[in-house]
Design a protein around this motif. Sequence first.
Motif, short mmCIF file in Angstrom:
data_model
loop_
_atom_site.label_atom_id
_atom_site.label_comp_id
_atom_site.label_asym_id
_atom_site.label_seq_id
_atom_site.Cartn_x
_atom_site.Cartn_y
_atom_site.Cartn_z
N GLY A 1 0.88 -0.73 -0.26
CA GLY A 1 0.46 0.03 -0.03
C GLY A 1 1.13 1.37 -0.01
N ILE A 2 0.50 2.74 0.15
CA ILE A 2 1.06 3.74 0.24
C ILE A 2 0.53 4.48 1.16
CG2 ILE A 2 1.55 6.05 -1.18
CD1 ILE A 2 0.41 4.03 -4.08
N LEU A 3 1.69 4.84 2.03
CA LEU A 3 0.81 5.51 3.34
C LEU A 3 -0.03 6.69 2.78
CD1 LEU A 3 1.29 6.08 6.30
CD2 LEU A 3 3.57 7.80 5.40
N ILE A 4 -1.00 6.84 3.23
CA ILE A 4 -1.80 8.18 3.52
C ILE A 4 -2.53 8.44 4.78
CG2 ILE A 4 -4.50 8.67 3.20
CD1 ILE A 4 -4.84 5.98 1.07
N PRO A 5 -2.02 9.73 4.73
CA PRO A 5 -1.44 10.56 6.38
C PRO A 5 -2.47 10.73 6.89
CG PRO A 5 -0.01 11.44 4.64
CD PRO A 5 -0.96 10.39 4.28
N LYS A 6 -3.32 9.97 8.06
CA LYS A 6 -4.18 10.23 8.37
C LYS A 6 -4.81 11.28 9.85
CE LYS A 6 -7.24 6.62 5.66
NZ LYS A 6 -8.29 6.45 5.57
N SER A 7 -5.52 11.75 9.76
CA SER A 7 -6.07 12.17 10.95
C SER A 7 -5.78 11.73 12.22
CB SER A 7 -7.92 13.13 10.81
OG SER A 7 -8.19 11.50 10.90
N PHE A 8 -6.13 12.57 13.50
CA PHE A 8 -5.57 11.24 14.48
C PHE A 8 -4.22 10.46 14.67
CE2 PHE A 8 -10.00 13.11 14.23
CZ PHE A 8 -9.45 13.85 15.66
N THR A 9 -3.87 10.72 13.76
CA THR A 9 -2.55 9.86 14.02
C THR A 9 -1.30 10.73 14.26
OG1 THR A 9 -1.58 9.44 11.90
CG2 THR A 9 -3.05 8.49 12.31
N GLY A 10 0.11 10.40 14.30
CA GLY A 10 1.18 10.30 14.55
C GLY A 10 1.98 10.98 13.44
N LEU A 11 1.84 10.58 11.67
CA LEU A 11 1.64 10.86 11.04
C LEU A 11 0.85 11.89 10.23
CD1 LEU A 11 3.84 7.32 9.42
CD2 LEU A 11 4.71 9.78 10.26
N GLN A 12 0.16 12.32 10.49
CA GLN A 12 -1.10 13.01 10.37
C GLN A 12 -0.30 14.71 10.15
OE1 GLN A 12 -4.30 14.03 13.22
NE2 GLN A 12 -2.90 15.15 14.88
N TRP A 13 0.38 15.36 10.19
CA TRP A 13 1.63 16.62 9.68
C TRP A 13 2.28 16.17 8.16
CZ3 TRP A 13 0.89 15.21 14.59
CH2 TRP A 13 0.03 16.39 15.56
N ALA A 14 1.99 14.54 7.98
CA ALA A 14 3.32 14.29 7.04
C ALA A 14 2.91 14.93 4.92
CB ALA A 14 3.40 12.32 6.93
N PRO A 15 3.41 14.75 4.97
CA PRO A 15 3.79 14.83 2.94
C PRO A 15 2.74 13.49 2.36
CG PRO A 15 5.12 15.50 3.34
CD PRO A 15 5.47 15.05 4.74
N PHE A 16 2.50 13.56 1.78
CA PHE A 16 1.86 12.33 0.61
C PHE A 16 2.67 12.35 -0.18
CE2 PHE A 16 -0.49 10.12 -3.25
CZ PHE A 16 -0.28 8.68 -2.17
N MET A 17 3.05 11.62 -0.66
CA MET A 17 4.68 10.60 -1.75
C MET A 17 4.13 10.97 -2.71
SD MET A 17 7.13 7.69 -1.93
CE MET A 17 8.29 7.72 -0.71
N ASP A 18 5.03 11.64 -3.39
CA ASP A 18 4.80 12.56 -5.25
C ASP A 18 5.25 10.84 -5.46
OD1 ASP A 18 7.31 11.98 -6.49
OD2 ASP A 18 7.47 12.55 -4.17
N LYS A 19 4.24 10.77 -6.82
CA LYS A 19 3.95 9.99 -8.30
C LYS A 19 5.41 9.17 -8.45
CE LYS A 19 1.44 8.34 -12.05
NZ LYS A 19 0.58 8.33 -12.98
N GLU A 20 6.26 10.27 -8.67
CA GLU A 20 7.83 9.97 -8.95
C GLU A 20 8.40 8.42 -8.47
OE1 GLU A 20 11.31 10.83 -11.57
OE2 GLU A 20 9.68 12.47 -10.99
N THR A 21 8.27 9.24 -7.40
CA THR A 21 8.64 8.39 -5.86
C THR A 21 7.85 7.45 -5.40
OG1 THR A 21 10.08 10.63 -5.19
CG2 THR A 21 9.97 8.55 -3.99
N ALA A 22 7.54 7.31 -5.21
CA ALA A 22 6.23 6.15 -5.07
C ALA A 22 6.36 5.22 -6.11
CB ALA A 22 4.89 6.84 -4.23
N LEU A 23 6.40 5.31 -7.69
CA LEU A 23 5.99 4.08 -7.90
C LEU A 23 7.61 3.52 -8.42
CD1 LEU A 23 3.30 5.34 -11.02
CD2 LEU A 23 3.71 4.01 -9.05
N GLY A 24 8.23 4.14 -8.41
CA GLY A 24 9.87 4.17 -8.55
C GLY A 24 10.04 2.73 -7.55
#
Length: 857
Positions: free
Chosen positions: A452-475
């Motif tokens: 899966g791909i990280l989806i930064p969700k509300s009420f988590t420690g990573l809710q401040w994180a950005p979503f990974m761009d397509k080029e990096t994720a697919l790489g």
Amino acid sequence: MTILEKIALALPAVESPARYMGGEANSVIKDHSKMLARMAFVFPDTYEIGMSNNGLRILYHVLNREPDLLCEVAFAPWDDMAAEMKKYDIPLYTHASYTAVKDYEVVGLTLQTELNFTNVPYVLELAGIPAWQKDRAESDPIVVSGGPSMGNPEPVADFFDAFMIGDGEKLVVDFVRCVGEGRKAGLKRAQILENLSKLDGVYVPSLMKVVKNEYGVIVPAEPAKGSYEKTNGVRRQFIPKLDPKDYPIKNLIANMQLVHNRFSVEVMRGCAQGCRFCQAGIWYRPCRELNPDDVLDIAKAGIQATGERELGLLSLSTADYKPVEALTDSIIDDPFYDNVDVSLPSIRVNSFGQSLAEKVAALKGGRSATFAPETGSERIRKMINKTISDQDMYDAAEHAFSSGFNKIKLYTMIGFPTENLDDMQAFCELIFNLVKIGRKYNRGIQIAVSIGILIPKSFTGLQWAPFMDKETALGHIRYVREKFFKHPNVKINWAAWETSFLEAVYSRGDRSLGPVIYAAYKKGIIFESDSYRFDFNKWLEVWQECGYDTNWVYRERDKDEVFPWDFIHAGTTKQYLRREWEKAFDPNSAPVPNCKWGDCQACGIPGFGKEIVLADDPVRHKAPSRTPEEIKKLVAERRPSQKVSYSYKITFKKSGISRFLPHHNMLSFFERTFICAGIPIKFSEGFSPKPRIVNMGALPLGLETYCEVISVDLLQKLDLSAEGKPAIIAKLSAPFPRGMEIVDIEPLKEKLSKHFPKAMVYRHTPESIPADLMQKFEQKQLPIVTNHRGQQMNLNEQVLGIDIQNGTMVVRVKCNNQGTTPSPFVIFAGLLGIEIDPAKLDEVSRRFLVAKIAIEW
């Protein structure tokens, strides 16, 4: 014309009529006029997904046990049925009473995933309810939502009158009762909403003042502050203890195969492992376990009431359930479960010891294990507080494969902050090492990896994180795929970046998404939980047409930023989550332990650990702990003998709406009903045993039958005395849908296949009958017709007799050497002189109500 009559006109034209039949067995039927309030529970996805949902079953149960409240269910129709509903003016309806959803006092939607958001306006407008809250009249129902997606309800806030935040067992009853009392008192809609907002855990969006923050995001003017007990925000509700009375036993029995055909018992709610990406770990705190004696009582009663052959022991991590091994011992000890597949669908790696592995393997169906290491990189695991090591994974694999498992499913993720290709290489090495372990025991083992791909969700420690761009994720995904290209033991599946991107937009979006969601629905973007329906290009068009910029998903949030969901107090404080975000990037920070077993981490949940409810080992169902060898011997000794069996011929009818039950679904009901009755069926021999149930061929969809016949081989003799037969017939008919019931049971001395009938008798009452029909029959001048396979058929050879009485035609049709006849729809169309396209026989069945009324042997 009633809704039910209109449904009968629509069903022949749809792909899966069983989705829309209604009349499910175990439906609760009440007098609507005597209810204080009624709720239509609308699942905004397909029937086979919604009927699998355990939350729906629980809320259906807790509402209907109230004598003055009623709950009935409805589901989102697929495109084909939606078109027929518009054609015949059928509103969205409930399945027990075929009542229009808009006629209920409350309409409740559960949102299990953000990918259901576009289905919200879809089902509301199909129901004849204005999609926008601001457009609803006094007579319209109160529309409320709940479910896992309540971590951020703001993208759909303007579609709803209210939201229920958190556990619903008590809250949903209070909510519906409040609406009912308000309606009874003649209160205006605005006053009812005001009263609802005073219920702990209820959020009314129209009453909350919002502003734009410094980034232009719509957020609450007054975010939730203070402790859980004294907050000014909406408190997420959690029930302090899992109560066995809240667990449904007599679940609705679906009219078709579901996504999960099983009886489920939630053995534990909550997980305090503290993974920083996991919303469920925060949202369902604190950890509460159900007493294992209650688990066993509920499981047995539920399987007897529904006839399911699989038992799911549900939780976020079932191996963390304190008495899991003792519970497994009790299941093994009880012969009732010998023919039940028992599944522990979620197992944490460092909880999966050798003893548990052997016991799970000994249970029927326990040949694959599911683990969630999330990543193969020790560095990333430390960042996300996934407190397992590679060695934990290797030990778990050793336990699984040495116990006879042949498959391990791995749930993993990419897209974490600072992630690089070195982390991907570590991930690949983990998989290679798991393969080596497995091949020691079985060279054909499989490691099935889902990425899966990280989806930064509300009420988590990573809710401040950005979503990974397509080029990096697919790489990163490509790096793993190429390492295992055509590997015989490894199968890699991965999430589509585009779908994950949309979820990231939904998960942290604000109210400005409402018009975008509505525009997407109007463009036909619905049922997005089905990957085959997802069309990212359409979304690009919608975003452009609406002027909606999605680039904000790539932005890291400011640590003091106010979020759209900050009006909710989830129990865990935002300060605690922010500390978790900061610890993620501190290489010297210590792992956060699972407070279920250790010290309280002061996350904000009231109780400081006292609110955690753990279960002890079974007492009433206590059983000895056995070795795998002892388990196999025990099960073999009590397996019923297949040598002596009893054959029976069962005559049954399918009338009314049940005539749209497909053939294979009908046969599965017979297997189910004998399980409910506790009567063992004889199974065939071989690799994949099948129940010994034989019928005389599939019926055309939409045909009523009053004399259908099957045979069944049982391992137990039935009491068919004058007193016993009616009781057996009633008991076996109980799990059938409305309109289907057993008419007779009699012993069968020889196989059904050796005694095929000679003719079938069909009945139909058309609008008019050709005046020369009898003359043509007597003079052998009936026409030649074409069936759906394009084959020509001479009716003079097929029709043995015609009798016309008071405008009703009774036609005898010759059986072939398999005991079946040509489609009676084709025969009646030919007799009545109706020209039809053979490829569109459903059009004939829509116009004809044909019934099979007799069999001539």
